[in-house]
Design an enzyme around this catalytic site. Structure first.
Site, mmCIF file in Angstrom:
data_model
loop_
_atom_site.group_PDB
_atom_site.id
_atom_site.type_symbol
_atom_site.label_atom_id
_atom_site.label_comp_id
_atom_site.label_asym_id
_atom_site.label_seq_id
_atom_site.Cartn_x
_atom_site.Cartn_y
_atom_site.Cartn_z
ATOM 1 N N LEU A 15 0.826 -1.212 0.000
ATOM 2 C CA LEU A 15 0.000 0.000 0.000
ATOM 3 C C LEU A 15 0.860 1.262 0.000
ATOM 4 O O LEU A 15 0.341 2.368 -0.095
ATOM 5 C CB LEU A 15 -0.915 0.006 1.234
ATOM 6 C CG LEU A 15 -1.941 -1.131 1.292
ATOM 7 C CD1 LEU A 15 -2.723 -1.076 2.594
ATOM 8 C CD2 LEU A 15 -2.884 -1.075 0.106
ATOM 9 N N SER A 16 2.177 1.091 0.091
ATOM 10 C CA SER A 16 3.052 2.263 0.177
ATOM 11 C C SER A 16 2.937 3.182 -1.039
ATOM 12 O O SER A 16 2.851 4.408 -0.870
ATOM 13 C CB SER A 16 4.508 1.823 0.384
ATOM 14 O OG SER A 16 4.639 1.277 1.673
ATOM 15 N N THR A 61 10.858 -3.611 2.028
ATOM 16 C CA THR A 61 9.917 -4.469 2.738
ATOM 17 C C THR A 61 10.325 -5.932 2.586
ATOM 18 O O THR A 61 11.415 -6.236 2.062
ATOM 19 C CB THR A 61 8.460 -4.181 2.296
ATOM 20 O OG1 THR A 61 7.582 -4.896 3.164
ATOM 21 C CG2 THR A 61 8.184 -4.563 0.850
ATOM 22 N N LYS A 65 14.501 -6.553 4.488
ATOM 23 C CA LYS A 65 14.851 -5.578 5.530
ATOM 24 C C LYS A 65 16.205 -5.853 6.192
ATOM 25 O O LYS A 65 16.886 -4.930 6.627
ATOM 26 C CB LYS A 65 13.761 -5.515 6.597
ATOM 27 C CG LYS A 65 12.493 -4.830 6.117
ATOM 28 C CD LYS A 65 11.506 -4.657 7.254
ATOM 29 C CE LYS A 65 10.269 -3.923 6.774
ATOM 30 N NZ LYS A 65 9.369 -3.569 7.885
ATOM 31 N N ASP A 101 10.344 1.871 11.649
ATOM 32 C CA ASP A 101 9.262 1.014 12.137
ATOM 33 C C ASP A 101 8.947 1.245 13.622
ATOM 34 O O ASP A 101 7.783 1.338 14.009
ATOM 35 C CB ASP A 101 9.612 -0.464 11.911
ATOM 36 C CG ASP A 101 9.472 -0.868 10.445
ATOM 37 O OD1 ASP A 101 8.645 -0.266 9.733
ATOM 38 O OD2 ASP A 101 10.188 -1.793 10.024
ATOM 39 N N ARG A 150 5.878 -18.278 20.150
ATOM 40 C CA ARG A 150 5.690 -19.724 19.946
ATOM 41 C C ARG A 150 7.034 -20.449 20.033
ATOM 42 O O ARG A 150 7.163 -21.461 20.691
ATOM 43 C CB ARG A 150 5.038 -19.925 18.572
ATOM 44 C CG ARG A 150 4.799 -21.344 18.198
ATOM 45 C CD ARG A 150 4.146 -21.416 16.841
ATOM 46 N NE ARG A 150 4.980 -20.812 15.777
ATOM 47 C CZ ARG A 150 4.629 -20.760 14.514
ATOM 48 N NH1 ARG A 150 3.465 -21.248 14.129
ATOM 49 N NH2 ARG A 150 5.438 -20.213 13.617
HETATM 50 P P1 ATR Z 1 7.442 -10.088 10.671
HETATM 51 O O1 ATR Z 1 8.605 -9.511 9.926
HETATM 52 O O2 ATR Z 1 6.107 -9.682 10.109
HETATM 53 O O3 ATR Z 1 7.528 -9.871 12.135
HETATM 54 P P2 ATR Z 1 8.426 -12.792 10.942
HETATM 55 O O4 ATR Z 1 9.770 -12.240 11.208
HETATM 56 O O5 ATR Z 1 8.285 -13.938 9.998
HETATM 57 O O6 ATR Z 1 7.466 -11.669 10.373
HETATM 58 O O7 ATR Z 1 7.755 -13.172 12.354
HETATM 59 C C1 ATR Z 1 6.516 -13.774 12.468
HETATM 60 C C2 ATR Z 1 6.127 -13.922 13.937
HETATM 61 O O8 ATR Z 1 4.812 -14.496 13.980
HETATM 62 C C3 ATR Z 1 7.028 -14.878 14.713
HETATM 63 O O9 ATR Z 1 7.099 -14.445 16.058
HETATM 64 C C4 ATR Z 1 6.262 -16.206 14.615
HETATM 65 O O10 ATR Z 1 6.512 -17.120 15.651
HETATM 66 P P3 ATR Z 1 7.740 -18.179 15.526
HETATM 67 O O11 ATR Z 1 8.967 -17.424 15.926
HETATM 68 O O12 ATR Z 1 7.401 -19.254 16.474
HETATM 69 O O13 ATR Z 1 7.767 -18.629 14.099
HETATM 70 C C5 ATR Z 1 4.842 -15.700 14.749
HETATM 71 N N1 ATR Z 1 3.862 -16.645 14.224
HETATM 72 C C6 ATR Z 1 3.584 -16.920 12.931
HETATM 73 N N2 ATR Z 1 2.594 -17.847 12.842
HETATM 74 C C7 ATR Z 1 2.245 -18.171 14.126
HETATM 75 C C8 ATR Z 1 1.288 -19.049 14.706
HETATM 76 N N3 ATR Z 1 0.474 -19.802 13.957
HETATM 77 N N4 ATR Z 1 1.209 -19.086 16.061
HETATM 78 C C9 ATR Z 1 2.000 -18.327 16.836
HETATM 79 N N5 ATR Z 1 2.934 -17.469 16.346
HETATM 80 C C10 ATR Z 1 3.061 -17.395 15.010
#
Ligand code: ATR
Length: 278
Positions: A15-16, A61, A65, A101, A150
């Site tokens: 959307l940027s 993006t 990054k 950010d 998680r």
């Molecule tokens: P972003 O740059 O948007 O932060 P990312 O670096 O891929 O994306 O991080 C995604 C985050 O969402 C992580 O904290 C991930 O948890 P994990 O470290 O365990 O992978 C979390 N995440 C993604 N899907 C998830 C799910 N189904 N349940 C819980 N946490 C989830």
């Protein structure tokens, strides 16, 4: 004409361009902002090409990054602290990486919810790229940051990489209802940085909404859907809520400050984003 753009892969959903173009148009500025799809093995060439073409700035993006850092000639302190760049300035043969950010997150919460984070106890759910920027900002604001993820080991990596001398302000937590229930009464702001609640997982929440207290502000950085299930349930409890549009707009505004030294018309940016979302 000044040239700007956003590099990523994929990029068509971004959307940027709509948001920046609307703001340039509103101010009658002779500027263009383009979405640019870059292949991972072309990142260096893309940056050198943009410099050679006289670009003023870029946004960066997913998934670049972090990957972009080796190709920059300079990093601001903020970008170095989190190892992530979302804004690039081309200046005097330098390619300078910066991150807006964290500041964008802080400003959105201040403008939309009147939230000042200083010295608060905050729960951040997730430990990915977005979480790093937010956690780093909250540490600077002297918050105690409870981080639940998680994958527990990833929290330790975040502490090692970004906490510097503030590791004692981070409380790592397992992402389980039992563990969270023990600390929730101390928390004044809950922030979801995970993808749980986005289109593919629309019917899910990253934590049980039963854990929320009505006096807690709840922020979800998801903006599509506009109201994640977490936010809907939080609102039903009476919590002040905020979605991810504000962070999107304010990180863009902080990019303008870095590129041009001016603040864009924020309301125009909000309107452009909202009009583009279902
Ligand atoms: P972003 O740059 O948007 O932060 P990312 O670096 O891929 O994306 O991080 C995604 C985050 O969402 C992580 O904290 C991930 O948890 P994990 O470290 O365990 O992978 C979390 N995440 C993604 N899907 C998830 C799910 N189904 N349940 C819980 N946490 C989830």
């Amino acid at each position: 004409m000044k040239l700007f753009g956003v590099i990523g892969n994929p990029i068509s959903h971004s959307l940027s361009p709509i948001m920046h173009e609307a703001a340039f148009k509103a101010l009658g500025k002779s500027c263009a902002y383009l979405p640019m799809l870059v292949e991972p093995n072309q990142l260096d060439a893309a940056l050198k090409g943009a410099a050679a073409l006289g670009f003023t700035g870029l946004n960066v993006t997913i998934p670049f990054k972090e990957q972009v850092i080796p190709y920059l000639t300079e990093l601001t302190d903020g970008a170095r602290a989190i190892g992530s760049v979302n804004t690039i300035l081309f200046k005097d043969n330098q390619i300078i990486g910066h991150s807006t950010d964290g500041l964008g997150f802080q400003w959105a919460a201040k403008e939309e919810l009147g939230l000042e984070f200083s010295n608060r106890r905050v729960l951040v759910i997730g430990a990915g790229g977005a979480a790093r920027a937010i956690i780093s900002q909250l540490l600077k604001l002297n918050c105690i940051v409870y981080v639940a993820n998680r994958t527990f080991a990833k929290i330790e990596r975040v502490i090692r990489d970004i906490a510097q001398n503030r590791a004692n302000q981070i409380v790592p937590l397992e992402l389980s209802t039992n563990k969270l229930a023990q600390v929730m009464h101390q928390i004044s702001v809950v922030i979801n940085t995970t993808s749980v609640g986005m289109q593919e997982t629309k019917g899910q929440t990253p934590i049980s909404a039963d854990l929320l207290h009505s006096n807690q502000a709840v922020i979800d950085i998801i903006y599509n859907p506009k109201e994640s299930l977490l936010l809907r349930l939080a609102k039903e409890k009476g919590c002040p809520t905020q979605n991810g549009v504000g962070m999107l707009v304010w990180q863009a505004a902080k990019s303008w400050e870095f590129w041009l030294g001016i603040t864009p018309p924020i309301d125009v940016m909000y309107a452009a984003v909202k009009a583009s979302l279902p």
